[in-house]
Design a protein around this motif. Structure first.
Motif, PDB file in Angstrom:
ATOM      1  N   ALA A 125       0.828  -1.204   0.000  1.00 50.26           N
ATOM      2  CA  ALA A 125       0.000   0.000   0.000  1.00 50.26           C
ATOM      3  C   ALA A 125       0.863   1.255   0.000  1.00 50.26           C
ATOM      4  O   ALA A 125       0.573   2.230  -0.717  1.00 50.26           O
ATOM      5  N   ALA A 126       1.933   1.237   0.791  1.00 49.69           N
ATOM      6  CA  ALA A 126       2.836   2.389   0.828  1.00 49.69           C
ATOM      7  C   ALA A 126       3.521   2.595  -0.523  1.00 49.69           C
ATOM      8  O   ALA A 126       3.721   3.726  -0.977  1.00 49.69           O
ATOM      9  N   HIS A 127       3.872   1.500  -1.166  1.00 47.35           N
ATOM     10  CA  HIS A 127       4.492   1.557  -2.494  1.00 47.35           C
ATOM     11  C   HIS A 127       3.519   2.163  -3.504  1.00 47.35           C
ATOM     12  O   HIS A 127       3.884   3.054  -4.278  1.00 47.35           O
ATOM     13  N   LEU A 128       2.277   1.710  -3.481  1.00 49.28           N
ATOM     14  CA  LEU A 128       1.275   2.218  -4.417  1.00 49.28           C
ATOM     15  C   LEU A 128       0.946   3.687  -4.144  1.00 49.28           C
ATOM     16  O   LEU A 128       0.547   4.414  -5.059  1.00 49.28           O
ATOM     17  N   ALA A 129       1.110   4.122  -2.897  1.00 51.55           N
ATOM     18  CA  ALA A 129       0.840   5.513  -2.543  1.00 51.55           C
ATOM     19  C   ALA A 129       1.998   6.432  -2.904  1.00 51.55           C
ATOM     20  O   ALA A 129       1.888   7.653  -2.727  1.00 51.55           O
ATOM     21  N   GLY A 130       3.096   5.855  -3.365  1.00 50.91           N
ATOM     22  CA  GLY A 130       4.228   6.668  -3.788  1.00 50.91           C
ATOM     23  C   GLY A 130       5.216   7.015  -2.700  1.00 50.91           C
ATOM     24  O   GLY A 130       6.056   7.905  -2.865  1.00 50.91           O
ATOM     25  N   HIS A 131       5.168   6.305  -1.566  1.00 52.95           N
ATOM     26  CA  HIS A 131       6.097   6.599  -0.475  1.00 52.95           C
ATOM     27  C   HIS A 131       7.513   6.108  -0.758  1.00 52.95           C
ATOM     28  O   HIS A 131       8.469   6.617  -0.173  1.00 52.95           O
ATOM     29  N   GLY A 132       7.653   5.080  -1.604  1.00 52.96           N
ATOM     30  CA  GLY A 132       8.976   4.522  -1.858  1.00 52.96           C
ATOM     31  C   GLY A 132       8.878   3.297  -2.735  1.00 52.96           C
ATOM     32  O   GLY A 132       7.891   3.091  -3.433  1.00 52.96           O
ATOM     33  N   TRP A 133       9.911   2.462  -2.689  1.00 54.05           N
ATOM     34  CA  TRP A 133       9.967   1.255  -3.504  1.00 54.05           C
ATOM     35  C   TRP A 133      10.233   0.036  -2.624  1.00 54.05           C
ATOM     36  O   TRP A 133      10.691   0.163  -1.494  1.00 54.05           O
ATOM     37  N   ILE A 134       9.915  -1.135  -3.141  1.00 58.63           N
ATOM     38  CA  ILE A 134      10.198  -2.385  -2.431  1.00 58.63           C
ATOM     39  C   ILE A 134      11.643  -2.779  -2.719  1.00 58.63           C
ATOM     40  O   ILE A 134      12.032  -2.992  -3.863  1.00 58.63           O
ATOM     41  N   GLY A 135      12.445  -2.864  -1.657  1.00 57.79           N
ATOM     42  CA  GLY A 135      13.863  -3.179  -1.828  1.00 57.79           C
ATOM     43  C   GLY A 135      14.131  -4.668  -1.866  1.00 57.79           C
ATOM     44  O   GLY A 135      13.221  -5.493  -1.774  1.00 57.79           O
ATOM     45  N   LYS A 136      15.403  -5.017  -1.987  1.00 58.73           N
ATOM     46  CA  LYS A 136      15.796  -6.423  -2.020  1.00 58.73           C
ATOM     47  C   LYS A 136      15.534  -7.116  -0.680  1.00 58.73           C
ATOM     48  O   LYS A 136      15.503  -8.345  -0.617  1.00 58.73           O
ATOM     49  N   SER A 137      15.345  -6.331   0.364  1.00 61.61           N
ATOM     50  CA  SER A 137      15.003  -6.863   1.686  1.00 61.61           C
ATOM     51  C   SER A 137      13.507  -7.082   1.834  1.00 61.61           C
ATOM     52  O   SER A 137      13.052  -7.497   2.908  1.00 61.61           O
ATOM     53  N   GLU A 169      12.602   1.314  -8.310  1.00 57.91           N
ATOM     54  CA  GLU A 169      13.589   0.984  -7.273  1.00 57.91           C
ATOM     55  C   GLU A 169      14.908   1.698  -7.540  1.00 57.91           C
ATOM     56  O   GLU A 169      15.292   1.951  -8.677  1.00 57.91           O
ATOM     57  N   HIS A 170      15.577   2.027  -6.418  1.00 53.14           N
ATOM     58  CA  HIS A 170      16.865   2.720  -6.492  1.00 53.14           C
ATOM     59  C   HIS A 170      17.920   1.982  -5.678  1.00 53.14           C
ATOM     60  O   HIS A 170      18.826   2.604  -5.126  1.00 53.14           O
ATOM     61  N   CYS A 171      17.794   0.661  -5.618  1.00 48.12           N
ATOM     62  CA  CYS A 171      18.796  -0.138  -4.904  1.00 48.12           C
ATOM     63  C   CYS A 171      20.038  -0.360  -5.766  1.00 48.12           C
ATOM     64  O   CYS A 171      21.156  -0.486  -5.239  1.00 48.12           O
ATOM     65  N   GLY A 172      19.833  -0.433  -7.075  1.00 47.99           N
ATOM     66  CA  GLY A 172      20.969  -0.638  -7.976  1.00 47.99           C
ATOM     67  C   GLY A 172      21.726  -1.912  -7.663  1.00 47.99           C
ATOM     68  O   GLY A 172      21.139  -2.970  -7.452  1.00 47.99           O
ATOM     69  N   ASP A 173      23.046  -1.797  -7.586  1.00 50.83           N
ATOM     70  CA  ASP A 173      23.900  -2.958  -7.314  1.00 50.83           C
ATOM     71  C   ASP A 173      24.127  -3.194  -5.826  1.00 50.83           C
ATOM     72  O   ASP A 173      24.862  -4.113  -5.453  1.00 50.83           O
ATOM     73  N   CYS A 174      23.525  -2.381  -4.988  1.00 50.20           N
ATOM     74  CA  CYS A 174      23.718  -2.519  -3.541  1.00 50.20           C
ATOM     75  C   CYS A 174      23.174  -3.871  -3.062  1.00 50.20           C
ATOM     76  O   CYS A 174      22.070  -4.281  -3.423  1.00 50.20           O
ATOM     77  N   THR A 187      17.233 -13.193  -1.566  1.00 50.48           N
ATOM     78  CA  THR A 187      17.824 -13.850  -2.740  1.00 50.48           C
ATOM     79  C   THR A 187      18.561 -12.882  -3.660  1.00 50.48           C
ATOM     80  O   THR A 187      19.074 -13.299  -4.693  1.00 50.48           O
ATOM     81  N   ASN A 188      18.588 -11.591  -3.303  1.00 54.70           N
ATOM     82  CA  ASN A 188      19.215 -10.555  -4.129  1.00 54.70           C
ATOM     83  C   ASN A 188      18.462 -10.347  -5.443  1.00 54.70           C
ATOM     84  O   ASN A 188      19.042  -9.966  -6.451  1.00 54.70           O
ATOM     85  N   THR A 189      17.164 -10.602  -5.412  1.00 59.23           N
ATOM     86  CA  THR A 189      16.328 -10.427  -6.593  1.00 59.23           C
ATOM     87  C   THR A 189      15.519  -9.138  -6.467  1.00 59.23           C
ATOM     88  O   THR A 189      14.795  -8.968  -5.483  1.00 59.23           O
ATOM     89  N   PRO A 190      15.607  -8.235  -7.417  1.00 56.24           N
ATOM     90  CA  PRO A 190      14.824  -6.992  -7.352  1.00 56.24           C
ATOM     91  C   PRO A 190      13.324  -7.263  -7.397  1.00 56.24           C
ATOM     92  O   PRO A 190      12.879  -8.284  -7.931  1.00 56.24           O
TER      93      PRO A 190
END
Length: 234
Positions: A125-137, A169-174, A187-190
């Motif tokens: 819900a937070a992702h859809l509201a534009g608060h941020g992105w879902i990270g690799k975690s 997402e802005h995790c990149g190679d991190c 699993t390190n999967t975006p």
């Protein structure tokens, strides 16, 4: 003052650090699969977040010390979840007073032990509201303070104005969250909206790890280590 303005004003005055409205149509199938038809029937969601204190998160490398773990669990989890639940109840009453339906989803209550999930993903819900992105975690990463936020969601049929859209997402190679996990749960999967959570995250590994520790044990290293939280908002 219209309902949009009233809800935002009350939310921010009563302690929310994040307020947003999501269009749930973008993820209806996923929401229905997790929570059922009633949950998926709501077209909008209010996403509310309260930031966790940096002073608490930054102690997590010493989480084996009971004082550190107990403080994180109490102040960084239980108390903030309680604040979120009370805030969601207040806003839901305001929506109902305006003649619309509102269904607050508890900040942290599991309903499916097999899948280890709640009736609705607050992070989605937070992702859809534009608060941020879902990270690799599998955490919701905000540009301002990374994953150092607790979330709650109110489902509603009120015709609220959508405040944002899913953020790239802005995790990149991190891989810091992947590398620090003591049980290699990631699993390190975006993130991709069509993939099941298991592609990115093995929740049972976290469950087992915490279950084998002391009653007061916590982890949270993926929250601590994320550069978007450690290097900003200080």
């Amino acid at each position: 003052m219209d309902l949009n303005q009233k809800l935002r004003k009350v939310a921010l005055e009563e302690g929310a650090d994040f307020y947003g409205v999501a269009d749930l149509a973008l993820a209806r199938d996923f929401i229905q699969d997790q929570g059922g038809e009633e949950v998926a029937s709501y077209p909008r969601a209010i996403s509310l977040g309260i930031r966790i204190l940096d002073s608490i998160v930054d102690q997590l490398p010493n989480r084996q010390e009971r004082a550190v773990a107990v403080n994180y669990r109490h102040q960084g989890y239980d108390i903030i979840n309680r604040r979120l639940d009370l805030l969601a109840s207040r806003l839901s009453s305001l929506i109902q007073d305006e003649g619309y339906c509102a269904l607050p989803i508890p900040a942290s209550e599991r309903y499916d032990d097999e899948r280890i999930c709640a009736v609705l993903s607050h992070k989605l819900a937070a992702h859809l509201a534009g608060h941020g992105w879902i990270g690799k975690s599998c955490l919701l990463i905000t540009p301002k303070v990374g994953p150092r936020v607790r979330w709650i969601t109110i489902l509603t049929d009120a015709p609220l104005t959508v405040t944002g859209s899913p953020m790239n997402e802005h995790c990149g190679d991190c891989t810091e969250c992947v590398d620090i996990c003591p049980v290699s749960a990631f699993t390190n999967t975006p993130f991709h909206p069509d993939d099941p959570r298991e592609v990115r995250y093995h929740a049972a590994k976290c469950e087992k790890y915490l279950g084998e520790g002391e009653e007061w044990a916590v982890c949270g290293l993926c929250v601590y280590i994320c550069p978007h939280g450690r290097n900003k908002g200080k």
